[in-house]
Scaffold this active site. Sequence first.
Site, PDB file in Angstrom:
ATOM      1  N   ASP A 166      18.542 -22.805 -23.911  1.00  0.00           N
ATOM      2  CA  ASP A 166      18.117 -21.481 -23.449  1.00  0.00           C
ATOM      3  C   ASP A 166      17.635 -20.644 -24.618  1.00  0.00           C
ATOM      4  OD1 ASP A 166      17.886 -19.147 -21.665  1.00  0.00           O
ATOM      5  OD2 ASP A 166      19.459 -18.386 -22.986  1.00  0.00           O
TER       6      ASP A 166
ATOM      7  N   LYS B 247      24.308 -19.516 -19.781  1.00  0.00           N
ATOM      8  CA  LYS B 247      25.199 -18.955 -20.810  1.00  0.00           C
ATOM      9  C   LYS B 247      26.541 -18.543 -20.205  1.00  0.00           C
ATOM     10  CE  LYS B 247      21.684 -16.445 -21.859  1.00  0.00           C
ATOM     11  NZ  LYS B 247      20.597 -15.616 -22.283  1.00  0.00           N
TER      12      LYS B 247
HETATM   13  N1  URA Z   1      18.519 -12.165 -19.913  1.00  0.00           N
HETATM   14  C1  URA Z   1      18.660 -13.458 -20.231  1.00  0.00           C
HETATM   15  O1  URA Z   1      19.681 -13.871 -20.783  1.00  0.00           O
HETATM   16  N2  URA Z   1      17.656 -14.293 -19.924  1.00  0.00           N
HETATM   17  C2  URA Z   1      16.529 -13.904 -19.305  1.00  0.00           C
HETATM   18  O2  URA Z   1      15.683 -14.712 -19.038  1.00  0.00           O
HETATM   19  C3  URA Z   1      16.395 -12.546 -18.982  1.00  0.00           C
HETATM   20  C4  URA Z   1      17.418 -11.689 -19.296  1.00  0.00           C
END
Ligand code: URA
Length: 444
Positions: free
Chosen positions: A180, A206
């Site tokens: 990510d 996450k």
């Molecule tokens: N916050 C995140 O962690 N990821 C995104 O894609 C948008 C906001």
Amino acid sequence: MPLGAETSRLTAEIRTMTEFSAVELIIAKREHGELSTDQINWLVANYTSGVVADEQMASMAMAILLNGMNRREIKDLTMAMIASGERLDFSGLKSTTADKHSTGGVGDKITLPLAPLVAVFGVAVPQLSGRGLGHTGGTLDKLESIPGWRAALTNDEMYRQLAEVGAVICAAGSGLAPADKKLYALRDVTGTVESIPLIASSIMSKKIAEGTASLVLDVKVGSGAFMKTLDRARELAQTLVALGQDAGVRTSALLTDMSTPLGRKIGNALEVEESVEVLAGGGPADVVDLTVELASEMLRLAGQPDADVRAALNDGRAMDKWNRMIRAQGGDPTAKLPTCPESTTIFAEQDGYISKIDALAVGVASWRLGAGRAKKEDAVQLGAGIVLHAGLGDWVVKGQPMLTLHSNDAARFERANEALNGQILIDPVNPPAERTILLEAIRG
Ligand code: URA
């Protein structure tokens, strides 16, 4: 690396490389096709290891943004991003865990009073946070305005603080969902942030990897948010809640208004100051109300539907937790917060009701004053930002101070003023419709 190990690594890599072709997967998504679980796992693993190139993943992100993903694909993408890194485990703690995630807004300092407030009730809050990019502020930048406070904790330090204090706000380590991290940075520079499957998998990878038992999502709606309309925000919220449920996390989403900034102070140290006012039983009503709504929802999911959270703000218990939480990370909660040497005040040009304070405009202005960063590597000005002297719907008279801009650098005032031009309005006759902060709740 011994030769044998290197050979077997290469063999494994070649095996994965020949299994699928990035170009074929991109074309499949471009033509509205569905990607299989194996294809998604391959794509994420090989993007993380560098076999799939940034330009290929950027193209895939754009195909996903344009053509979407179904629920199964989004779930697979989320699980593959979790699998790219480590998973934290808080199951050894005596208390259950609950966390909150906001999709980001202007003046959104709610995490600061919320984490200690929920911890008062014996629910541990492991809040892994980020830094601000663009017009929305980052929780870590705000807390770093407290002298001595330290964002980086090891997993062991985090666990110990959760066991001893009950709340921790710290930086997500690089081991958590590295896919990510890489993909988010790529989306940020390729116009592919505003995709529901990509936002949902990014947030939930996450949060699921973090190992919280309960999760409340604050999905912002309005000019200062990613999601500008209620329909889009609802779709994102439903996707997030479904992902949480599929992963066994008790999850709710609150859709909340972000057409106007939250509270009266926007900027890093300024938002800490306002959070402390809330923890002392005061503060602006919208910040207090949203803190109470989110805390109540977290505690409901954690099995305490009747917790009296307002009482814990008013009687000092939440403030005591805050002081312990800040001290545990080296911060001095009694220290003077940074301020800026330069300021300029804007005055009301006529009598009337404040009918508009646009969240995006205030966020951009604060960013231009130095409170935010344009690139990841930039430093923020801890004291920079905006203080609103009156709120939406308030009656002001000509010549009354409306807002004050703060910066280390007076040359920044002109560009900040440009962002605000026409975005803060006074209506001489009609007050605006009453603002509703909590627009909708989506519960699993
Ligand atoms: N916050 C995140 O962690 N990821 C995104 O894609 C948008 C906001």
